[in-house]
Design an enzyme around this catalytic site. Structure first.
Site, PDB file in Angstrom:
ATOM      1  N   TYR A  70       0.849   6.831  10.990  1.00 60.96           N
ATOM      2  CA  TYR A  70       1.126   6.483   9.590  1.00 60.96           C
ATOM      3  C   TYR A  70       0.325   7.378   8.642  1.00 60.96           C
ATOM      4  CZ  TYR A  70       2.927   3.132   6.112  1.00 60.96           C
ATOM      5  OH  TYR A  70       3.595   2.529   5.069  1.00 60.96           O
ATOM      6  N   LYS A 120      -1.082   3.837   0.894  1.00 62.24           N
ATOM      7  CA  LYS A 120      -0.926   2.369   0.803  1.00 62.24           C
ATOM      8  C   LYS A 120      -2.260   1.705   0.452  1.00 62.24           C
ATOM      9  CE  LYS A 120       3.468   1.619   1.698  1.00 62.24           C
ATOM     10  NZ  LYS A 120       4.357   1.353   0.540  1.00 62.24           N
TER      11      LYS A 120
HETATM   12  N1  LIG Z   1      10.134  -0.423   6.646  1.00 64.09           N
HETATM   13  C1  LIG Z   1       8.914  -0.826   6.952  1.00 64.09           C
HETATM   14  O1  LIG Z   1       8.533  -0.960   8.124  1.00 64.09           O
HETATM   15  C2  LIG Z   1       7.956  -1.160   5.828  1.00 64.09           C
HETATM   16  C3  LIG Z   1       6.841  -1.966   6.121  1.00 64.09           C
HETATM   17  C4  LIG Z   1       5.939  -2.270   5.097  1.00 64.09           C
HETATM   18  C5  LIG Z   1       6.188  -1.757   3.831  1.00 64.09           C
HETATM   19  N2  LIG Z   1       7.278  -0.982   3.585  1.00 64.09           N
HETATM   20  C6  LIG Z   1       7.472  -0.453   2.237  1.00 64.09           C
HETATM   21  O2  LIG Z   1       8.642  -1.001   1.675  1.00 64.09           O
HETATM   22  C7  LIG Z   1       9.081  -0.140   0.635  1.00 64.09           C
HETATM   23  C8  LIG Z   1      10.568   0.102   0.772  1.00 64.09           C
HETATM   24  O3  LIG Z   1      10.831   0.871   1.936  1.00 64.09           O
HETATM   25  P1  LIG Z   1      12.019   0.558   2.943  1.00 64.09           P
HETATM   26  O4  LIG Z   1      11.395   0.347   4.272  1.00 64.09           O
HETATM   27  O5  LIG Z   1      12.946  -0.456   2.382  1.00 64.09           O
HETATM   28  O6  LIG Z   1      12.741   1.985   3.068  1.00 64.09           O
HETATM   29  P2  LIG Z   1      13.880   2.687   2.177  1.00 64.09           P
HETATM   30  O7  LIG Z   1      13.937   4.092   2.658  1.00 64.09           O
HETATM   31  O8  LIG Z   1      15.128   1.913   2.213  1.00 64.09           O
HETATM   32  O9  LIG Z   1      13.271   2.629   0.705  1.00 64.09           O
HETATM   33  C9  LIG Z   1      12.358   3.579   0.200  1.00 64.09           C
HETATM   34  C10 LIG Z   1      12.802   3.820  -1.222  1.00 64.09           C
HETATM   35  O10 LIG Z   1      11.891   4.698  -1.914  1.00 64.09           O
HETATM   36  C11 LIG Z   1      12.693   5.378  -2.850  1.00 64.09           C
HETATM   37  N3  LIG Z   1      12.045   6.574  -3.403  1.00 64.09           N
HETATM   38  C12 LIG Z   1      11.521   7.629  -2.728  1.00 64.09           C
HETATM   39  N4  LIG Z   1      11.084   8.551  -3.609  1.00 64.09           N
HETATM   40  C13 LIG Z   1      11.331   8.050  -4.861  1.00 64.09           C
HETATM   41  C14 LIG Z   1      11.140   8.537  -6.170  1.00 64.09           C
HETATM   42  N5  LIG Z   1      10.574   9.741  -6.413  1.00 64.09           N
HETATM   43  N6  LIG Z   1      11.522   7.771  -7.230  1.00 64.09           N
HETATM   44  C15 LIG Z   1      12.086   6.556  -7.019  1.00 64.09           C
HETATM   45  N7  LIG Z   1      12.313   6.041  -5.791  1.00 64.09           N
HETATM   46  C16 LIG Z   1      11.953   6.787  -4.731  1.00 64.09           C
HETATM   47  C17 LIG Z   1      13.943   5.762  -2.060  1.00 64.09           C
HETATM   48  O11 LIG Z   1      15.016   6.084  -2.926  1.00 64.09           O
HETATM   49  C18 LIG Z   1      14.193   4.481  -1.291  1.00 64.09           C
HETATM   50  O12 LIG Z   1      15.090   3.652  -2.008  1.00 64.09           O
HETATM   51  C19 LIG Z   1       8.224   1.124   0.715  1.00 64.09           C
HETATM   52  O13 LIG Z   1       7.148   1.018  -0.192  1.00 64.09           O
HETATM   53  C20 LIG Z   1       7.703   1.041   2.131  1.00 64.09           C
HETATM   54  O14 LIG Z   1       6.517   1.782   2.320  1.00 64.09           O
HETATM   55  C21 LIG Z   1       8.175  -0.681   4.552  1.00 64.09           C
END
Ligand SMILES: NC(=O)c1ccc[n+]([C@@H]2O[C@H](COP(=O)([O-])OP(=O)(O)OC[C@H]3O[C@@H](n4cnc5c(N)ncnc54)[C@H](O)[C@@H]3O)[C@@H](O)[C@H]2O)c1
Length: 258
Positions: free
Chosen positions: A154, A161
């Protein structure tokens, strides 16, 4: 009556229908919210998936690193008929490949800077862009992956984060007097686009369900989305600067569950 009845909720981060934000938007609508989505990189992609939501949701282009987009956000929402925002979902994360996957010791600052700009600073940038429309208070909810540990692969996303978690506490400090609550959900691993783009992500996920007292399904976004909606609602009126873990309980036990 749903728990978000009549509330205006701005949801960032819908890339596909596997996005955490998609399910937040879906459940928010089911709970009575008016939802506007923001899109990056292309509104057309988000619009395609928005059609799968229970109710129509307008889509606005928003790159969180673009100052013009941020400055124009409140006006665009006003054009859609909104006089206020009750809740904001920050569901945004990105790190260049060089900043992930075990290259930690050799990642260049330029790549770290991109990760921190998009994944950390953007929580402040988005919140401040929405602040003029949150005169009556409101709830900002972001998504983290528990930054208390150094996970395999990560890498700099973990550092970003950790910054996000601190940023949410500072926002809670500076905005509490305006009635704006700022909290995070620390989700366990979920199979989304963002997760799939992390080389070696399976290294984090493989033991998760075994070590979660409640178990964990990496394909099930609903527990994370429900908790996000709960934080957007009036049911956490005295909670801010908090991180709520939605991870099956992994964070609470020391090591393996035997
Ligand atoms: N998937 C996991 O395992 C997990 C676990 C914990 C936290 N998260 C967090 O959840 C959140 C959403 O991620 P996800 O897993 O749904 O994946 P995802 O890829 O569906 O979403 C990530 C989003 O970030 C957006 N993004 C990237 N660059 C950007 C920019 N410059 N301006 C605006 N938007 C931008 C993308 O368009 C996308 O919609 C993130 O913060 C991620 O770190 C994810």
């Amino acid at each position: 009556m749903g728990i978000l009845e009549g509330k205006n909720i701005l949801v960032t981060g819908v890339l596909t229908d596997s996005s955490i934000a998609f399910h937040v938007a879906r459940i928010a609508q089911e709970e009575g919210a008016n939802v506007v989505l923001t899109a990056f990189p292309r509104p057309t992609l988000t619009e395609r998936f928005a059609k799968r939501l229970p109710a129509p949701a307008p889509v606005l282009e928003l790159d969180v690193t673009n100052t013009e987009h941020l400055d124009g956000l409140a006006d665009k929402l006003a054009t859609l008929g909104w006089d206020r925002i009750d809740g904001v979902v920050h569901s945004i994360g990105f790190a260049p490949q060089d900043a992930l996957g075990g290259n930690f010791l050799h990642t260049k600052w330029e790549d770290v800077a991109v990760a921190v700009h998009i994944s950390t600073f953007s929580l402040k940038a988005l919140t401040v862009a929405c602040q003029p429309m949150m005169k009556g208070g409101g709830s900002v909810v972001g998504l983290t992956f528990d930054a208390a540990s150094a996970w395999p692969v990560y890498d700099w996303m973990g550092v970003a984060k950790a910054g996000l978690e601190s940023c949410s506490r500072y926002l809670a400090r500076y905005l509490g007097r305006e009635g704006i609550r700022v909290n995070l959900i620390a989700a366990g691993p979920i199979k989304t686009m963002a997760a799939k783009s992390i080389p070696g992500f399976e290294g984090i996920t493989e033991d998760w369900s075994d070590n979660a007292p409640l178990g964990w399904d990496i394909t099930d976004v609903v527990p994370t989305a429900k908790a996000t909606v709960a934080l957007l609602s009036d049911w956490f009126p005295a909670t801010t600067g908090e991180i709520i873990h939605v991870d099956g309980g992994v964070h609470a036990i020391g090591g393996r569950l035997d």
